[in-house]
Design a protein around this motif. Structure first.
Motif, PDB file in Angstrom:
ATOM      1  N   THR A 379       0.833  -1.204   0.000  1.00  0.00           N
ATOM      2  CA  THR A 379       0.000   0.000   0.000  1.00  0.00           C
ATOM      3  C   THR A 379       0.865   1.251   0.000  1.00  0.00           C
ATOM      4  OG1 THR A 379      -1.786  -1.148   1.165  1.00  0.00           O
ATOM      5  CG2 THR A 379      -1.784   1.255   1.274  1.00  0.00           C
ATOM      6  N   ALA A 382       2.393   1.996  -3.521  1.00  0.00           N
ATOM      7  CA  ALA A 382       1.478   1.908  -4.663  1.00  0.00           C
ATOM      8  C   ALA A 382       1.957   2.756  -5.830  1.00  0.00           C
ATOM      9  CB  ALA A 382       0.073   2.336  -4.239  1.00  0.00           C
ATOM     10  N   GLU A 392      -4.485   0.976 -11.550  1.00  0.00           N
ATOM     11  CA  GLU A 392      -5.299   0.958 -10.334  1.00  0.00           C
ATOM     12  C   GLU A 392      -6.086  -0.339 -10.189  1.00  0.00           C
ATOM     13  OE1 GLU A 392      -8.776   3.535  -8.004  1.00  0.00           O
ATOM     14  OE2 GLU A 392      -8.145   4.094 -10.035  1.00  0.00           O
ATOM     15  N   ARG A 395      -3.754  -2.861  -8.859  1.00  0.00           N
ATOM     16  CA  ARG A 395      -3.385  -2.577  -7.470  1.00  0.00           C
ATOM     17  C   ARG A 395      -4.519  -2.932  -6.517  1.00  0.00           C
ATOM     18  NH1 ARG A 395      -1.559   2.054 -10.118  1.00  0.00           N
ATOM     19  NH2 ARG A 395      -2.978   3.444  -8.979  1.00  0.00           N
ATOM     20  N   THR A 399      -4.201  -5.725  -3.627  1.00  0.00           N
ATOM     21  CA  THR A 399      -4.569  -5.366  -2.258  1.00  0.00           C
ATOM     22  C   THR A 399      -5.636  -6.320  -1.739  1.00  0.00           C
ATOM     23  OG1 THR A 399      -4.034  -3.039  -2.614  1.00  0.00           O
ATOM     24  CG2 THR A 399      -5.550  -3.541  -0.811  1.00  0.00           C
TER      25      THR A 399
END
Length: 428
Positions: A379, A382, A392, A395, A399
């Motif tokens: 995190t 990122a 995104e 990611r 996550t």
């Protein structure tokens, strides 16, 4: 007492070509909300809200309704899309909805831990019994045949060495660490990984002169520590990216005369060894091939030898209920993967080998902490992941994967075991 192998203060990894782009354009099931008629959405909404209202969660929908008994917050920003995805694709749709940004949670692992703790009862019993009718089946293309396994492994481990370096510690060890206490401190993660590795090497009896077979190289840390003890290591991997960097690390440590790393399937292993170590490899084998995997351990192990096996496990009843189901984690993270139960491991050893389970130790709480540290580091970095080309959507995928896995261990739904398997020497 072992000594750490020498290493440079910093170690730049090499980013190879990804097997698929990171963005939404190659994930059409995330980019577009599936068509779902009003009855499908209505049924999904009814099932979801009935399940959630009994849980220690707060689920707030964009239109203002809130359900749950209180606890970690889930905010559903687009209820229509959220229910459409779940109505059409079940738990895969739940994960895809997160990837698409249609729901979020300030404490994602906390919310997922509640869901994981109630996983067996989230779906009503009548629908559970009809799972074979509504649940997606595992794609035949993801079977872990020799060719299929190469593709499946590449899709995860060949994403980019630099991606993994963003969240792993300097040992580049991608498996559960063993800590001295909780909460774990990030600065102690490398030491905790060495503690885990040394424990496995001790279980396997690895010492000066040991002939060691490692199934699943990772980025080479276990092979390096074994060689530092004086062992002669043959390590097998199907990841070209991992092999390239592991070989570099071996050369830089001055241990090339003791470590051989082959781009080879475990079924292609030859020779006999005093010890075999395999860390969190069985999860990538698939139930169909568990007998072959364990027979390979047996066939490669010399009489009187020892196997140290680290394996993630799940409850046997849940494994049986879901083993043929295609899951979000299989679709997006570990194609072809399946977590066994302790019963499945021990049955495969008993039915297909001459090995004996001499010891088993579980330490799932340590994995929850390992995953927390990885997730927090990912995190924080990122922006660096974005600079590597991971958008995104990717990611959020990563996550969710790390938080989803952490929740499994925090809830007790998942555990991790270290096994000692022994082989009797008839000459003694």
């Amino acid at each position: 007492m072992t000594t750490a192998h020498p290493r440079p203060a910093t170690h730049r990894t090499t980013a190879g070509p990804r097997t698929e782009p990171a963005g939404r354009e190659r994930r059409p099931d995330v980019a577009a909300v599936p068509d779902a008629s009003w009855p499908v959405r209505a049924v999904a909404a009814s099932v979801v809200r009935r399940a959630l209202r009994r849980l220690p969660l707060r689920v707030r929908f964009a239109e203002g309704a809130t359900v749950g008994l209180g606890g970690p917050l889930i905010e559903v920003r687009d209820p229509r899309a959220f229910h459409a995805r779940i109505g059409r694709h079940g738990l895969i749709g739940f994960g895809e909805s997160y990837m698409a940004g249609e729901w979020d949670a300030p404490d994602l692992p906390g919310a997922l831990t509640v869901l994981a703790a109630h996983a067996a009862s989230l779906i009503p019993a009548p629908l559970q019994r009809l799972r074979g009718l509504w649940a997606q089946r595992q794609p035949a293309a993801q079977r872990n045949t020799p060719d299929g396994a190469r593709t499946n492994i590449s899709r995860h481990y060949d994403l980019s060495n630099d991606l993994f370096a963003l969240f792993l510690d300097e040992t580049l060890t991608y498996s559960c660490a063993v800590f001295r206490g909780f909460p774990a401190d990030r600065s102690l993660l490398a030491a905790a990984q060495h503690r885990k590795i040394d424990r496995l090497l001790d279980l396997a009896g690895v010492r000066d002169g040991t002939r060691l077979l490692e199934i699943g190289t990772g980025w080479g840390e276990l092979a390096l520590r074994a060689a530092a003890r004086g062992a002669h290591v043959t390590s097998l991997t199907l990841s070209r990216e991992q092999r390239e960097l592991a070989l570099t690390r071996v050369r830089e440590a001055g241990l090339a005369d003791r470590v051989r790393i082959d781009l080879r399937d475990y079924r292609e292993a030859r020779g006999t060894y005093d010890a075999v170590v395999s860390v969190e490899m069985i999860e990538a084998v698939g139930a169909e091939f568990w007998p072959v995997y364990f027979r390979t351990l047996d066939q490669r192990l010399a009489p009187g030898g020892r196997v140290a096996l680290q394996a993630i496990t799940m409850p046997h009843d849940r494994m049986l209920a879901t083993r043929d189901t295609h899951t979000w984690i299989q679709k997006y993270v570990f194609p072809g993967g399946l977590i066994p139960s302790t019963e499945a491991v021990e049955q495969a050893v008993r039915d297909h080998t001459g090995l004996r389970v001499a010891r088993r130790d579980g330490f799932g709480a340590h994995y929850a902490e390992t995953l927390r540290l990885w997730r927090e580091r990912f995190t924080e970095r990122a922006g660096e992941a974005a600079a590597l080309g991971f958008d995104e959507t990717f990611r959020r995928l990563w996550t969710f994967y790390l938080a989803y896995s952490e929740a499994g261990f925090r809830s007790g739904y998942l555990d991790v075991q270290q096994y000692l398997l022994t082989k009797e020497d008839p000459a003694r």
